[in-house]
Scaffold this motif. Structure first.
Motif, PDB file in Angstrom:
ATOM      1  N   PRO A  82       0.810  -1.223   0.000  1.00  0.00           N
ATOM      2  CA  PRO A  82       0.000   0.000   0.000  1.00  0.00           C
ATOM      3  C   PRO A  82       0.843   1.272   0.000  1.00  0.00           C
ATOM      4  N   GLU A  83       0.271   2.333  -0.513  1.00  0.00           N
ATOM      5  CA  GLU A  83       0.898   3.641  -0.431  1.00  0.00           C
ATOM      6  C   GLU A  83       1.143   3.968   1.038  1.00  0.00           C
ATOM      7  N   GLY A  84       2.316   4.480   1.332  1.00  0.00           N
ATOM      8  CA  GLY A  84       2.672   4.785   2.710  1.00  0.00           C
ATOM      9  C   GLY A  84       3.431   3.673   3.401  1.00  0.00           C
ATOM     10  N   TYR A  85       3.654   2.568   2.695  1.00  0.00           N
ATOM     11  CA  TYR A  85       4.385   1.428   3.258  1.00  0.00           C
ATOM     12  C   TYR A  85       5.674   1.196   2.478  1.00  0.00           C
ATOM     13  N   GLU A  86       6.625   0.562   3.133  1.00  0.00           N
ATOM     14  CA  GLU A  86       7.915   0.259   2.518  1.00  0.00           C
ATOM     15  C   GLU A  86       8.191  -1.235   2.617  1.00  0.00           C
ATOM     16  N   ILE A  87       8.713  -1.818   1.538  1.00  0.00           N
ATOM     17  CA  ILE A  87       9.101  -3.226   1.509  1.00  0.00           C
ATOM     18  C   ILE A  87      10.619  -3.307   1.620  1.00  0.00           C
ATOM     19  N   GLN A  88      11.108  -4.052   2.610  1.00  0.00           N
ATOM     20  CA  GLN A  88      12.542  -4.215   2.817  1.00  0.00           C
ATOM     21  C   GLN A  88      12.919  -5.684   2.667  1.00  0.00           C
ATOM     22  N   THR A  89      13.951  -5.962   1.883  1.00  0.00           N
ATOM     23  CA  THR A  89      14.447  -7.329   1.754  1.00  0.00           C
ATOM     24  C   THR A  89      15.431  -7.596   2.887  1.00  0.00           C
ATOM     25  N   VAL A  90      15.099  -8.582   3.719  1.00  0.00           N
ATOM     26  CA  VAL A  90      15.889  -8.844   4.928  1.00  0.00           C
ATOM     27  C   VAL A  90      17.003  -9.851   4.656  1.00  0.00           C
ATOM     28  N   ILE A  91      16.676 -10.964   3.995  1.00  0.00           N
ATOM     29  CA  ILE A  91      17.680 -11.988   3.702  1.00  0.00           C
ATOM     30  C   ILE A  91      17.205 -12.808   2.521  1.00  0.00           C
ATOM     31  N   ARG A  92      18.154 -13.215   1.667  1.00  0.00           N
ATOM     32  CA  ARG A  92      17.857 -13.930   0.423  1.00  0.00           C
ATOM     33  C   ARG A  92      18.576 -15.274   0.397  1.00  0.00           C
ATOM     34  N   TRP A  93      18.069 -16.160  -0.454  1.00  0.00           N
ATOM     35  CA  TRP A  93      18.776 -17.419  -0.682  1.00  0.00           C
ATOM     36  C   TRP A  93      20.249 -17.128  -0.972  1.00  0.00           C
ATOM     37  N   GLY A  94      21.127 -17.826  -0.251  1.00  0.00           N
ATOM     38  CA  GLY A  94      22.564 -17.690  -0.464  1.00  0.00           C
ATOM     39  C   GLY A  94      23.233 -16.634   0.384  1.00  0.00           C
ATOM     40  N   ASP A  95      22.465 -15.767   1.053  1.00  0.00           N
ATOM     41  CA  ASP A  95      23.095 -14.779   1.930  1.00  0.00           C
ATOM     42  C   ASP A  95      23.730 -15.478   3.135  1.00  0.00           C
ATOM     43  N   PRO A  96      24.805 -14.923   3.676  1.00  0.00           N
ATOM     44  CA  PRO A  96      25.486 -15.567   4.803  1.00  0.00           C
ATOM     45  C   PRO A  96      24.613 -15.663   6.050  1.00  0.00           C
ATOM     46  N   VAL A  97      24.675 -16.812   6.711  1.00  0.00           N
ATOM     47  CA  VAL A  97      24.045 -17.025   8.009  1.00  0.00           C
ATOM     48  C   VAL A  97      25.118 -17.247   9.069  1.00  0.00           C
ATOM     49  N   LEU A  98      26.022 -18.178   8.797  1.00  0.00           N
ATOM     50  CA  LEU A  98      27.106 -18.464   9.732  1.00  0.00           C
ATOM     51  C   LEU A  98      28.294 -17.548   9.463  1.00  0.00           C
ATOM     52  N   ALA A  99      29.160 -17.426  10.457  1.00  0.00           N
ATOM     53  CA  ALA A  99      30.270 -16.471  10.375  1.00  0.00           C
ATOM     54  C   ALA A  99      31.225 -16.783   9.231  1.00  0.00           C
ATOM     55  N   ASP A 100      31.373 -18.058   8.887  1.00  0.00           N
ATOM     56  CA  ASP A 100      32.340 -18.428   7.851  1.00  0.00           C
ATOM     57  C   ASP A 100      31.714 -18.568   6.468  1.00  0.00           C
ATOM     58  N   ALA A 101      30.487 -18.106   6.296  1.00  0.00           N
ATOM     59  CA  ALA A 101      29.803 -18.264   5.008  1.00  0.00           C
ATOM     60  C   ALA A 101      30.389 -17.331   3.959  1.00  0.00           C
ATOM     61  N   PRO A 102      30.659 -17.837   2.765  1.00  0.00           N
ATOM     62  CA  PRO A 102      31.129 -16.971   1.691  1.00  0.00           C
ATOM     63  C   PRO A 102      29.974 -16.175   1.094  1.00  0.00           C
ATOM     64  N   ALA A 103      30.299 -15.157   0.327  1.00  0.00           N
ATOM     65  CA  ALA A 103      29.281 -14.421  -0.415  1.00  0.00           C
ATOM     66  C   ALA A 103      28.658 -15.340  -1.452  1.00  0.00           C
ATOM     67  N   PHE A 104      27.397 -15.095  -1.784  1.00  0.00           N
ATOM     68  CA  PHE A 104      26.689 -15.957  -2.725  1.00  0.00           C
ATOM     69  C   PHE A 104      27.189 -15.734  -4.145  1.00  0.00           C
ATOM     70  N   ASP A 105      27.492 -16.840  -4.810  1.00  0.00           N
ATOM     71  CA  ASP A 105      27.897 -16.815  -6.217  1.00  0.00           C
ATOM     72  C   ASP A 105      27.132 -17.921  -6.925  1.00  0.00           C
ATOM     73  N   PRO A 106      26.084 -17.572  -7.691  1.00  0.00           N
ATOM     74  CA  PRO A 106      25.269 -18.615  -8.312  1.00  0.00           C
ATOM     75  C   PRO A 106      26.030 -19.479  -9.306  1.00  0.00           C
ATOM     76  N   ALA A 107      27.163 -18.994  -9.800  1.00  0.00           N
ATOM     77  CA  ALA A 107      27.948 -19.755 -10.766  1.00  0.00           C
ATOM     78  C   ALA A 107      28.949 -20.684 -10.093  1.00  0.00           C
ATOM     79  N   SER A 108      29.085 -20.574  -8.773  1.00  0.00           N
ATOM     80  CA  SER A 108      30.067 -21.401  -8.066  1.00  0.00           C
ATOM     81  C   SER A 108      29.490 -21.808  -6.717  1.00  0.00           C
ATOM     82  N   GLN A 109      28.560 -22.763  -6.750  1.00  0.00           N
ATOM     83  CA  GLN A 109      27.908 -23.226  -5.533  1.00  0.00           C
ATOM     84  C   GLN A 109      28.539 -24.532  -5.067  1.00  0.00           C
ATOM     85  N   SER A 110      28.513 -24.726  -3.750  1.00  0.00           N
ATOM     86  CA  SER A 110      28.992 -25.976  -3.180  1.00  0.00           C
ATOM     87  C   SER A 110      28.159 -26.312  -1.959  1.00  0.00           C
TER      88      SER A 110
END
Length: 646
Positions: A82-110
């Protein structure tokens, strides 16, 4: 849940009611202003639009004052609030969760990377305030299910559709197995914007390799024993987690749903287990390639492995070292959620849907009250209690039928030697008791204000005219309905959620009242107020209902969120609040305690015919060339900082 559609495995769905009517039209329903053909065909379909226009100006104002969002065409790549509201993206598939997580690279997944990153196809979500025990609305833990994987949107060169899942190689399967499960991730509101906190002290990933304990009547049963676990007490992973819930003592319940898609083998077609496999939709041809690379998904090598899935799993979100527990007393079926309500005597009821056409609504009631002052006393509360299944009568009555060994037909003569057999084969036990087959029961939740229980019945295109009755009033039902279960004492502070009987009403019957036979809403509905295929549900602090949908383009509009009052003159007047991008299902609606943030799980964006990694139907939420669509958690806030809906 999008492309993974429930094929239906109840061989002879029947309603045990003999003298039936096509429709129960209560005096209350007539008086509250329902419109559409489902209101007893009071208005002919070609007059519905005219009637809506005539009454719109006379409808009392709703407390939901947001500007209504217009329906989006099902191919729209973006989203709308609705008008007057804002949508914020909080976290996406591949974003880091654990401290040692690498940045997401869809071409190099493991697998190693994915096990530290946010998983795929987020469904149920919950918000647990930080610090523990506080009522904070600015910092907390998001607990999120990762239900399944769209292989064709995760990896290049796979092609399109379901068949892509069978074309995964060993490395891709390893990634998929780590993309399933759950994420626990710290989130915080900083300067008005919600962000995730990678490496938070309580952050956690749960995958198909996470050790879990089995408890309750089926623990150690021979039908749960495998070569890898001859005790039948330990399981690796949780699978196809759809909706979920929480407990009054602060733990998470995650529900295992369509587990059948992962198993296959010739054993499905032979031997004494054949009927059992079929009742749970397990056939020789799996829909994923996992059994080619992991023996436990091959029925010819591990025929008991499917029995170790299809349960409700409990764990402590505040303790990243806690061992998840599969609570078998709550029954084995395709669980869509497990949400609680505290009964007047302190016992806790958990409501659950079995998300498949012609399956059932269940309830589990703990044997003893929960202990508010001693959390440790509640640790195994879910191992003892009564599992029941619902039978609905056309006159508005309903009853809960206990799935207890020795009750009625649940005896050794019918293959139930003990309670373990009953919970392992909960579906067959419910069949024998004469439960009411429903139109895909998904989320079932209690309104904290009025004490009523709301079941989302998503659709059922296999219901025949002869079986269209009571709470399932339409044949070939492609749009679903919302059912109210009314326990004794609802509307008071003495609600009896453990009662053996109650009442029911239809809150709404979905679809476009101008086009779809049987659609039924408050008479003041606008052209954007109708919805199709209700899926998940939540309630704000005022008891207003917020419904998310999973339509797979059935209605020609994108999925979204609709809100309505549940009492008063505008009860059931649904208004469109949010529209999702193409192919996406909206899941897990959850408010912060202050009602100033609404979190939503946007699942499988870009899913659908012709959509691939290379050429998806949307690149939401990044809209960057080369980046595939990414299932994500969003937060919707009001720009002036006010409460959602005001």
């Amino acid at each position: 849940m999008g492309e993974i559609e429930d094929i239906g495995s109840n061989p002879s769905p029947r309603d045990p009611i003999r003298a039936v009517i096509r429709r129960r039209m209560t005096r209350r329903a007539a008086l509250r202003g329902l419109t559409g053909a489902a209101a007893g065909a009071v208005l002919a379909q070609d007059l519905v639009g005219e009637a809506l226009a005539q009454v719109a100006s006379a409808v009392p104002a709703s407390g939901l004052a947001f500007p209504e969002v217009a329906h989006q065409d099902s191919k729209s790549p973006g989203q709308a609030a609705p008008e007057g509201y804002e949508i914020q993206t909080v976290i996406r598939w591949g974003d880091p969760v654990l401290a040692d997580a690498p940045a997401f690279d869809p071409a190099s997944q493991s697998a190693a990377s994915q096990a530290a990153q946010f998983g795929y196809n987020n469904d149920y979500l919950d918000f647990f305030p930080l610090p523990k025990g506080s009522g904070s609305s600015d910092r907390g833990l998001l607990v999120v299910n990762h239900e399944y994987s769209n292989t064709n949107l995760m990896f290049p060169g796979i092609g399109e559709g379901r068949g892509a899942r069978l074309r995964s190689n060993a490395e891709q399967v390893a990634v998929e197995m780590c993309a399933h499960g759950m994420s626990v991730v710290e989130v915080a509101r900083r300067g008005g914007t919600w962000v995730s906190v990678p490496g938070g002290a309580q952050n956690r990933r749960i995958t198909m390799h996470t050790p879990m304990r089995v408890s309750g009547p089926a623990a150690g049963h021979p039908r749960l024993r495998t070569n890898a676990d001859p005790t039948g007490m330990r399981v690796l992973g949780t699978l196809n987690n759809c909706a979920g819930g929480n407990t009054p003592w602060g733990t998470v319940l995650t529900a295992e749903e369509n587990i059948n898609y992962y198993f296959g083998g010739e054993a499905a077609e032979a031997g004494e287990q054949r009927a059992h496999y079929r009742r749970y939709g397990i056939i020789k041809d799996s829909q994923y390639a996992w059994r080619r690379f992991e023996a436990r998904f091959d029925l010819d090598q591990e025929p008991n492995e499917p029995n170790r899935f299809g349960w409700v799993v409990e764990f402590d979100p505040y303790d990243p070292n806690s061992v998840p527990v599969k609570r078998t007393a709550m029954g084995r079926f395709k669980h869509e959620g497990a949400t609680h309500a505290v009964s007047a005597d302190g016992r806790v009821a958990f409501y659950m849907g079995d998300d498949e056409r012609n399956e059932y609504v269940y309830r589990f009631v703990t044997a003893r009250p929960w202990n508010r002052d001693d959390p440790a006393a509640n640790r195994d509360l879910l191992d003892e209690g009564t599992l029941s299944v619902a039978r609905f009568h056309d006159d508005g009555r309903m009853e809960w039928l206990p799935l207890a060994h020795g009750t009625g037909p649940l005896t050794e003569a019918n293959g139930f030697a003990n309670q373990a057999d009953v919970v392992i084969e909960a579906r067959r036990a419910a069949d024998l008791l004469g439960a009411t087959p429903m139109d895909r029961p998904e989320d079932v939740e209690t309104n904290p204000v009025n004490g009523r229980v709301y079941a989302m019945l998503t659709n059922n295109n296999r219901r025949t005219a002869e079986r269209a009755r009571g709470p399932n009033p339409r044949a070939d039902n492609r749009h679903g309905q919302v059912l109210e279960i009314i326990p004794p004492g609802a509307g008071t502070d003495r609600v009896d959620h453990a009662a053996s009987e109650g009442r029911w009403e239809l809150f709404l019957v979905a679809g476009d009242p101008k086009r779809h036979t049987g659609a039924s809403y408050h008479q003041g509905i606008t052209e954007n107020g109708w919805l199709t295929c209700p899926d998940n549900v939540t309630f704000d602090s005022k008891g207003r209902i917020w419904i998310s949908t999973d339509s797979s383009e059935v209605g020609g509009i994108t999925d979204g969120i609709w809100a309505a009052e549940t009492a008063g003159p505008v009860r059931g007047l649904t208004r469109c609040f949010y529209q999702a991008p193409a192919g996406a299902e909206v899941c897990g609606p959850r408010f912060t305690p202050d009602n100033r943030t609404l979190f939503l799980a946007i699942q499988h964006p870009g899913e659908g015919r012709g959509s691939t990694f290379e050429t998806p139907s949307t690149r939401w939420p990044d809209f960057v060339e080369g980046m595939p669509p990414r299932p994500s958690i969003i937060a919707i806030v009001k720009r002036d900082g006010g409460e959602i809906g005001s």
